[in-house]
Design an enzyme around this catalytic site. Structure first.
Site, PDB file in Angstrom:
ATOM      1  N   ASP A 191      -1.329  -9.925   0.278  1.00 40.14           N
ATOM      2  CA  ASP A 191      -2.728  -9.883   0.333  1.00 40.14           C
ATOM      3  C   ASP A 191      -3.223 -10.151  -0.920  1.00 40.14           C
ATOM      4  O   ASP A 191      -4.222 -11.195  -1.318  1.00 40.14           O
ATOM      5  CB  ASP A 191      -2.939  -8.723   0.649  1.00 40.14           C
ATOM      6  CG  ASP A 191      -2.775  -7.997   2.320  1.00 40.14           C
ATOM      7  OD1 ASP A 191      -3.775  -8.836   3.013  1.00 40.14           O
ATOM      8  OD2 ASP A 191      -2.588  -7.237   3.210  1.00 40.14           O
TER       9      ASP A 191
ATOM     10  N   ASP B 197      -4.948  -6.472   7.172  1.00 45.73           N
ATOM     11  CA  ASP B 197      -6.083  -6.657   7.270  1.00 45.73           C
ATOM     12  C   ASP B 197      -6.942  -6.440   6.298  1.00 45.73           C
ATOM     13  O   ASP B 197      -8.414  -6.752   6.015  1.00 45.73           O
ATOM     14  CB  ASP B 197      -6.411  -4.982   7.799  1.00 45.73           C
ATOM     15  CG  ASP B 197      -5.881  -3.873   7.508  1.00 45.73           C
ATOM     16  OD1 ASP B 197      -5.611  -3.905   6.116  1.00 45.73           O
ATOM     17  OD2 ASP B 197      -6.483  -2.791   8.193  1.00 45.73           O
TER      18      ASP B 197
ATOM     19  N   GLY C 257       1.127  -5.155   1.129  1.00 48.59           N
ATOM     20  CA  GLY C 257      -0.749  -5.306   0.909  1.00 48.59           C
ATOM     21  C   GLY C 257      -0.385  -6.666  -0.429  1.00 48.59           C
ATOM     22  O   GLY C 257      -1.752  -7.256  -1.225  1.00 48.59           O
TER      23      GLY C 257
ATOM     24  N   GLU D 102       3.587  -5.575   7.559  1.00 50.91           N
ATOM     25  CA  GLU D 102       2.514  -4.490   7.768  1.00 50.91           C
ATOM     26  C   GLU D 102       2.917  -4.344   9.853  1.00 50.91           C
ATOM     27  O   GLU D 102       3.073  -3.441  10.547  1.00 50.91           O
ATOM     28  CB  GLU D 102       1.113  -5.293   7.746  1.00 50.91           C
ATOM     29  CG  GLU D 102       0.285  -5.043   6.596  1.00 50.91           C
ATOM     30  CD  GLU D 102       0.408  -6.058   6.056  1.00 50.91           C
ATOM     31  OE1 GLU D 102      -0.004  -6.142   4.867  1.00 50.91           O
ATOM     32  OE2 GLU D 102       1.175  -6.640   5.961  1.00 50.91           O
TER      33      GLU D 102
ATOM     34  N   ILE E 287       0.371  -1.018  -0.244  1.00 51.38           N
ATOM     35  CA  ILE E 287      -0.409   0.014  -0.088  1.00 51.38           C
ATOM     36  C   ILE E 287       0.668   0.973   0.144  1.00 51.38           C
ATOM     37  O   ILE E 287       1.875   1.345   0.529  1.00 51.38           O
ATOM     38  CB  ILE E 287      -0.999  -0.254   1.156  1.00 51.38           C
ATOM     39  CG1 ILE E 287      -2.189   1.242   1.219  1.00 51.38           C
ATOM     40  CG2 ILE E 287      -0.557   0.165   2.085  1.00 51.38           C
ATOM     41  CD1 ILE E 287      -3.036   1.065   1.986  1.00 51.38           C
TER      42      ILE E 287
END
Length: 270
Positions: free
Chosen positions: A124, A152, A121, A144, A66
């Site tokens: 993810d 998350d 990310g 993270e 991110i």
């Protein structure tokens, strides 16, 4: 093809090549990324000509995760009321989760081609893909934890089903780097290629092989695998019985059988 700010999308040989296209920013996931990926995978899902999707990153790295500027922007909008801050943050997190749910929910197989950094990310994102492949220089990290937060957007929910609970916990608690060979050993990736060029050639070859199969059979196979992931064995068996009661009436079954008997490659309609 539609022009995107964070992606380059091409369709050839029934394969949609979806490339994160911010190499100057290490393909960090900015606001455009999160919005456009939903549109792109909805298009792939709705377009019959698309039989498989290859997801890659432009430049030296797949994705550094991110965009920190996006996090800072979200933080700047917080006020003094804890309840309202929590409501706003929860809404934002659910929206980001929806972006990668669009990848997971795509009815077409999604193959991730990973080089260089795949962190935060990026983990993810690839966790939401069907299969993952990387070049020898790939580095993976659930970053993270080093930013003082829990991942998350899907890593903690999807990754245990790929590499097992224990190793996922180790990586999530430590944030340590995983190189390409370890990624293959723990099952994070299916195969490792020598370099980026060989990686794309190999993954595109696999995508072409998938694209040559019956799209009805591929759709059903992916749906059943995903359903089985989230349900009991008995529920999965009941679902496939109902599904195939309809799908076995497809012309693709006869096409495949005739091609097999005549030793020819079948040609399936979109």
């Amino acid at each position: 093809m539609t022009e995107y700010k964070a992606f380059r999308v091409e369709l050839a040989d029934k394969i949609a090549h979806v490339q994160i296209n911010r190499p100057e920013k290490l393909n960090a996931m900015n606001a455009d990324f999160w919005k456009e990926i939903i549109e792109i995978f909805q298009w792939a899902d709705d377009t019959d000509e698309v039989r498989a999707v290859v997801l890659s990153g432009a430049g030296k790295h797949f994705s550094a995760g991110i965009d920190l500027a996006l996090l800072a922007q979200a933080g700047s909008r917080l006020g003094k009321d804890v309840g309202r801050n929590a409501r706003a943050l929860r809404k934002t997190i659910l929206e980001l989760q929806g972006s990668f749910n669009a990848v997971d929910n795509c009815s077409k197989p999604v193959l991730a081609a990973i080089q260089g950094y795949c962190i935060g990310g990026g983990i993810d994102l690839i966790s939401a893909c069907d299969m993952r492949y990387c070049s020898a220089d790939a580095q993976f990290s659930i970053k993270e934890i080093d930013m003082g937060m829990a991942a998350d957007v899907g890593t903690l929910q999807r990754l245990p089903r790929l590499i097992g609970d224990g190793i996922m916990r180790e990586l999530a608690y430590t944030g340590r780097n995983v190189d390409a060979e370890e990624a293959r050993r723990i099952g994070l990736v299916n195969n490792v290629y020598a370099d980026h060029s060989a990686l794309l050639d190999g993954v595109m070859g696999l995508a072409r092989q998938i694209a040559s199969k019956s799209p009805i059979a591929i759709r059903g196979t992916k749906e059943m695998i995903r359903f089985a992931r989230d349900h009991r064995v008995e529920d999965g068996l009941e679902y496939i019985a109902t599904w195939n009661a309809a799908m076995l009436q497809s012309a693709d079954l006869q096409t495949a059988m005739m091609a097999h008997m005549s030793k020819k490659n079948p040609e399936f309609a979109d």
